[in-house]
Write a protein that holds these residues in place. Sequence first.
Motif, PDB file in Angstrom:
ATOM      1  N   MET A   1     -48.296  44.625 -30.084  1.00 14.59           N
ATOM      2  CA  MET A   1     -47.191  44.919 -30.986  1.00 14.59           C
ATOM      3  C   MET A   1     -47.700  44.889 -32.431  1.00 14.59           C
ATOM      4  O   MET A   1     -48.317  43.923 -32.864  1.00 14.59           O
ATOM      5  CB  MET A   1     -46.068  43.907 -30.794  1.00 14.59           C
ATOM      6  N   SER A   2     -47.483  45.951 -33.171  1.00 11.06           N
ATOM      7  CA  SER A   2     -48.016  46.071 -34.510  1.00 11.06           C
ATOM      8  C   SER A   2     -47.206  45.242 -35.499  1.00 11.06           C
ATOM      9  O   SER A   2     -45.973  45.220 -35.474  1.00 11.06           O
ATOM     10  CB  SER A   2     -48.021  47.538 -34.945  1.00 11.06           C
ATOM     11  N   ILE A   3     -47.940  44.559 -36.396  1.00 14.45           N
ATOM     12  CA  ILE A   3     -47.275  43.770 -37.433  1.00 14.45           C
ATOM     13  C   ILE A   3     -46.607  44.663 -38.464  1.00 14.45           C
ATOM     14  O   ILE A   3     -45.682  44.249 -39.155  1.00 14.45           O
ATOM     15  CB  ILE A   3     -48.312  42.843 -38.113  1.00 14.45           C
ATOM     16  N   TRP A   4     -47.051  45.935 -38.529  1.00  8.51           N
ATOM     17  CA  TRP A   4     -46.530  46.836 -39.545  1.00  8.51           C
ATOM     18  C   TRP A   4     -45.096  47.259 -39.274  1.00  8.51           C
ATOM     19  O   TRP A   4     -44.447  47.851 -40.136  1.00  8.51           O
ATOM     20  CB  TRP A   4     -47.433  48.066 -39.675  1.00  8.51           C
ATOM     21  N   LYS A   5     -44.594  46.957 -38.084  1.00  5.21           N
ATOM     22  CA  LYS A   5     -43.193  47.300 -37.818  1.00  5.21           C
ATOM     23  C   LYS A   5     -42.245  46.517 -38.730  1.00  5.21           C
ATOM     24  O   LYS A   5     -41.126  46.944 -39.007  1.00  5.21           O
ATOM     25  CB  LYS A   5     -42.848  47.031 -36.360  1.00  5.21           C
ATOM     26  N   TYR A   6     -42.720  45.342 -39.200  1.00  5.58           N
ATOM     27  CA  TYR A   6     -41.872  44.535 -40.085  1.00  5.58           C
ATOM     28  C   TYR A   6     -41.795  45.118 -41.489  1.00  5.58           C
ATOM     29  O   TYR A   6     -41.058  44.614 -42.325  1.00  5.58           O
ATOM     30  CB  TYR A   6     -42.392  43.104 -40.134  1.00  5.58           C
ATOM     31  N   ALA A   7     -42.592  46.166 -41.760  1.00  7.27           N
ATOM     32  CA  ALA A   7     -42.476  46.861 -43.044  1.00  7.27           C
ATOM     33  C   ALA A   7     -41.201  47.672 -43.108  1.00  7.27           C
ATOM     34  O   ALA A   7     -40.776  48.083 -44.188  1.00  7.27           O
ATOM     35  CB  ALA A   7     -43.682  47.768 -43.260  1.00  7.27           C
ATOM     36  N   ASN A   8     -40.590  47.901 -41.946  1.00  5.66           N
ATOM     37  CA  ASN A   8     -39.297  48.572 -41.921  1.00  5.66           C
ATOM     38  C   ASN A   8     -38.222  47.574 -42.343  1.00  5.66           C
ATOM     39  O   ASN A   8     -38.063  46.526 -41.705  1.00  5.66           O
ATOM     40  CB  ASN A   8     -39.019  49.096 -40.506  1.00  5.66           C
ATOM     41  N   PRO A   9     -37.492  47.853 -43.417  1.00  3.09           N
ATOM     42  CA  PRO A   9     -36.499  46.870 -43.908  1.00  3.09           C
ATOM     43  C   PRO A   9     -35.490  46.447 -42.855  1.00  3.09           C
ATOM     44  O   PRO A   9     -35.130  45.267 -42.767  1.00  3.09           O
ATOM     45  CB  PRO A   9     -35.825  47.614 -45.070  1.00  3.09           C
ATOM     46  N   LYS A  10     -35.026  47.395 -42.038  1.00  2.65           N
ATOM     47  CA  LYS A  10     -34.043  47.058 -41.006  1.00  2.65           C
ATOM     48  C   LYS A  10     -34.638  46.090 -39.997  1.00  2.65           C
ATOM     49  O   LYS A  10     -33.997  45.106 -39.611  1.00  2.65           O
ATOM     50  CB  LYS A  10     -33.555  48.331 -40.312  1.00  2.65           C
ATOM     51  N   GLN A  11     -35.870  46.344 -39.568  1.00  2.00           N
ATOM     52  CA  GLN A  11     -36.533  45.461 -38.618  1.00  2.00           C
ATOM     53  C   GLN A  11     -36.803  44.100 -39.231  1.00  2.00           C
ATOM     54  O   GLN A  11     -36.659  43.062 -38.582  1.00  2.00           O
ATOM     55  CB  GLN A  11     -37.843  46.101 -38.146  1.00  2.00           C
ATOM     56  N   MET A  13     -35.059  42.611 -41.631  1.00  2.00           N
ATOM     57  CA  MET A  13     -33.799  41.884 -41.737  1.00  2.00           C
ATOM     58  C   MET A  13     -33.386  41.306 -40.383  1.00  2.00           C
ATOM     59  O   MET A  13     -32.916  40.165 -40.294  1.00  2.00           O
ATOM     60  CB  MET A  13     -32.704  42.807 -42.273  1.00  2.00           C
ATOM     61  N   HIS A  14     -33.581  42.091 -39.330  1.00  2.00           N
ATOM     62  CA  HIS A  14     -33.203  41.622 -37.995  1.00  2.00           C
ATOM     63  C   HIS A  14     -34.094  40.468 -37.535  1.00  2.00           C
ATOM     64  O   HIS A  14     -33.611  39.482 -36.965  1.00  2.00           O
ATOM     65  CB  HIS A  14     -33.295  42.784 -37.007  1.00  2.00           C
ATOM     66  N   SER A  15     -35.393  40.584 -37.794  1.00  2.00           N
ATOM     67  CA  SER A  15     -36.338  39.597 -37.279  1.00  2.00           C
ATOM     68  C   SER A  15     -36.301  38.284 -38.045  1.00  2.00           C
ATOM     69  O   SER A  15     -36.656  37.231 -37.504  1.00  2.00           O
ATOM     70  CB  SER A  15     -37.762  40.171 -37.318  1.00  2.00           C
TER      71      SER A  15
END
Length: 244
Positions: A1-11, A13-15
Amino acid sequence: MSIWKYANPKQFMHSTAWLVPLFSYAAAGFIAVGLIWGFFFTPDDFRQGSTVKIIYLHVPSALMAINAWFMMLVASLIWLIRRHHVSALAARAAAPIGVVMTLIALFTGAVWGEPMWGTWWAWDPRLTSFLILFLFYLGYIALWQAIETQDVAADLTSILCLVGSVFAVLSRYAVNFWNQGLHQGTSVPVATGGRTVDDVFFVPLVISMIGFGLLFVALVLLRTRTEIRHRRLHALLARERAAQ
């Protein structure tokens, strides 16, 4: 699972929704235990007397003041290289926290220095570099506020962060660079593994340091979430003005 997914603001905020209270409660617990233990259940030092207990505030706050800038440096580099907006907002969110930590470190250092050195302030290499780091924090915040275009502000503040990192390094290692300074050596040198603090003071000190670290993470997450909401609101208002 890529850490860069957290660069998405929606992701992001959810995480992080559940992480803020988790780190907040943990920080409160560690800080309470560390400070109460340190201030009320440790003896006076045979040389420094009761003033030695200032380390339970001074050392953790100074550590966080320096590490906050390094966190901003990493986030700024990610922004410059990968253009992830969350990283830029995280760097911006950390700056006011770094300012407060630096102020606490400077104030508690002055409180300790007056009885130990006979003066509230000395132009010691570490103290001077720490003061300059504080001014860089203020300049970083002011630069964000002065530029309306957010991406341009992120670019310029990231460059400023790179320059200010020199003084963050000096704040950490000035005692090693200039032996003639008044400031004592590092009590818990990570590189050598040795320390000059007795166990009776060291254990509550470590607990306080952990607490301050957890507090920093909690505040950065909270402020980053606030910055994301603010940017969303700013975008919505801009769309409404454009539609009119």
